[in-house]
Motif scaffolding. Structure first.
Motif, PDB file in Angstrom:
ATOM      1  N   ASN A 109       0.814  -1.217   0.000  1.00  0.00           N
ATOM      2  CA  ASN A 109       0.000   0.000   0.000  1.00  0.00           C
ATOM      3  C   ASN A 109       0.846   1.266   0.000  1.00  0.00           C
ATOM      4  N   TYR A 110       2.105   1.127  -0.360  1.00  0.00           N
ATOM      5  CA  TYR A 110       3.008   2.269  -0.449  1.00  0.00           C
ATOM      6  C   TYR A 110       3.545   2.331  -1.877  1.00  0.00           C
ATOM      7  N   ASN A 111       3.522   3.514  -2.472  1.00  0.00           N
ATOM      8  CA  ASN A 111       3.869   3.569  -3.885  1.00  0.00           C
ATOM      9  C   ASN A 111       5.162   4.301  -4.187  1.00  0.00           C
ATOM     10  N   TYR A 112       5.727   5.027  -3.259  1.00  0.00           N
ATOM     11  CA  TYR A 112       7.019   5.672  -3.468  1.00  0.00           C
ATOM     12  C   TYR A 112       7.952   5.228  -2.347  1.00  0.00           C
ATOM     13  N   TRP A 113       9.171   4.869  -2.735  1.00  0.00           N
ATOM     14  CA  TRP A 113      10.151   4.345  -1.784  1.00  0.00           C
ATOM     15  C   TRP A 113      11.487   5.073  -1.928  1.00  0.00           C
ATOM     16  N   GLY A 114      12.175   5.217  -0.801  1.00  0.00           N
ATOM     17  CA  GLY A 114      13.537   5.701  -0.853  1.00  0.00           C
ATOM     18  C   GLY A 114      14.490   4.562  -1.154  1.00  0.00           C
ATOM     19  N   GLN A 115      15.790   4.892  -1.161  1.00  0.00           N
ATOM     20  CA  GLN A 115      16.809   3.901  -1.511  1.00  0.00           C
ATOM     21  C   GLN A 115      17.252   3.095  -0.295  1.00  0.00           C
ATOM     22  N   GLY A 116      16.898   3.551   0.901  1.00  0.00           N
ATOM     23  CA  GLY A 116      17.230   2.827   2.121  1.00  0.00           C
ATOM     24  C   GLY A 116      18.490   3.326   2.790  1.00  0.00           C
ATOM     25  N   THR A 117      18.574   3.098   4.088  1.00  0.00           N
ATOM     26  CA  THR A 117      19.762   3.424   4.860  1.00  0.00           C
ATOM     27  C   THR A 117      20.048   2.254   5.807  1.00  0.00           C
ATOM     28  N   GLN A 118      21.307   1.858   5.892  1.00  0.00           N
ATOM     29  CA  GLN A 118      21.686   0.688   6.667  1.00  0.00           C
ATOM     30  C   GLN A 118      21.805   1.032   8.147  1.00  0.00           C
ATOM     31  N   VAL A 119      21.183   0.216   8.975  1.00  0.00           N
ATOM     32  CA  VAL A 119      21.331   0.303  10.423  1.00  0.00           C
ATOM     33  C   VAL A 119      21.916  -1.019  10.908  1.00  0.00           C
ATOM     34  N   THR A 120      23.042  -0.950  11.596  1.00  0.00           N
ATOM     35  CA  THR A 120      23.686  -2.139  12.136  1.00  0.00           C
ATOM     36  C   THR A 120      23.866  -1.970  13.635  1.00  0.00           C
ATOM     37  N   VAL A 121      23.338  -2.915  14.401  1.00  0.00           N
ATOM     38  CA  VAL A 121      23.424  -2.865  15.855  1.00  0.00           C
ATOM     39  C   VAL A 121      24.301  -4.016  16.311  1.00  0.00           C
ATOM     40  N   SER A 122      25.405  -3.682  16.948  1.00  0.00           N
ATOM     41  CA  SER A 122      26.333  -4.715  17.415  1.00  0.00           C
ATOM     42  C   SER A 122      26.002  -5.102  18.850  1.00  0.00           C
ATOM     43  N   SER A 123      26.262  -6.354  19.161  1.00  0.00           N
ATOM     44  CA  SER A 123      25.944  -6.862  20.513  1.00  0.00           C
ATOM     45  C   SER A 123      27.114  -6.685  21.463  1.00  0.00           C
TER      46      SER A 123
END
Length: 123
Positions: A109-123
């Motif tokens: 139900n979403y028609n426009y998208w960005g390119q994304g951004t990486q999120v990395t969470v280290s333990s």
């Protein structure tokens, strides 16, 4: 037409915080509800949060409720995702998207998208 550009991702330790931004161009941005989704390697893209066009109502996935906050600044044409108490399982590429109608929880139900951004969470 709406163009979306995400930023603010990065590497953070578990328990840390990040704020993602989604800058939108296009004069109709203020009329759209907006959402954040994420996709981890080997997994489907999943709903994270959404906000209606006025900013008065928000929706969250159970897995992020109480930790993440979605907001929007219509004067700046920007949507934010504040992420607190991050966990390793929050690691993913985060996308913002413009909602076109129907359930907020479905990516279809979403028609426009960005390119994304990486999120990395280290333990």
């Amino acid at each position: 037409q709406v163009q979306l550009v995400e930023s603010g991702g990065g590497l953070v330790q578990a328990g840390g915080s990040l704020r993602l931004s989604c800058a939108a161009s296009g004069r109709t941005f203020s009329t759209y509800a907006m959402g954040w989704f994420r996709q981890a390697p080997g997994k489907e893209r999943e709903f994270v949060a959404a906000i209606n066009w006025s900013g008065s109502t928000t929706y969250y996935a159970e897995s992020v409720k109480g930790r993440f906050t979605i907001s929007r600044d219509k004067s700046e044409n920007t949507v934010f995702l504040r992420m607190n108490t991050l966990k390793p399982e929050d690691t993913a590429v985060y996308y913002c998207a413009a909602h076109m109608g129907g359930s907020y929880y479905s990516r279809y139900n979403y028609n426009y998208w960005g390119q994304g951004t990486q999120v990395t969470v280290s333990s």
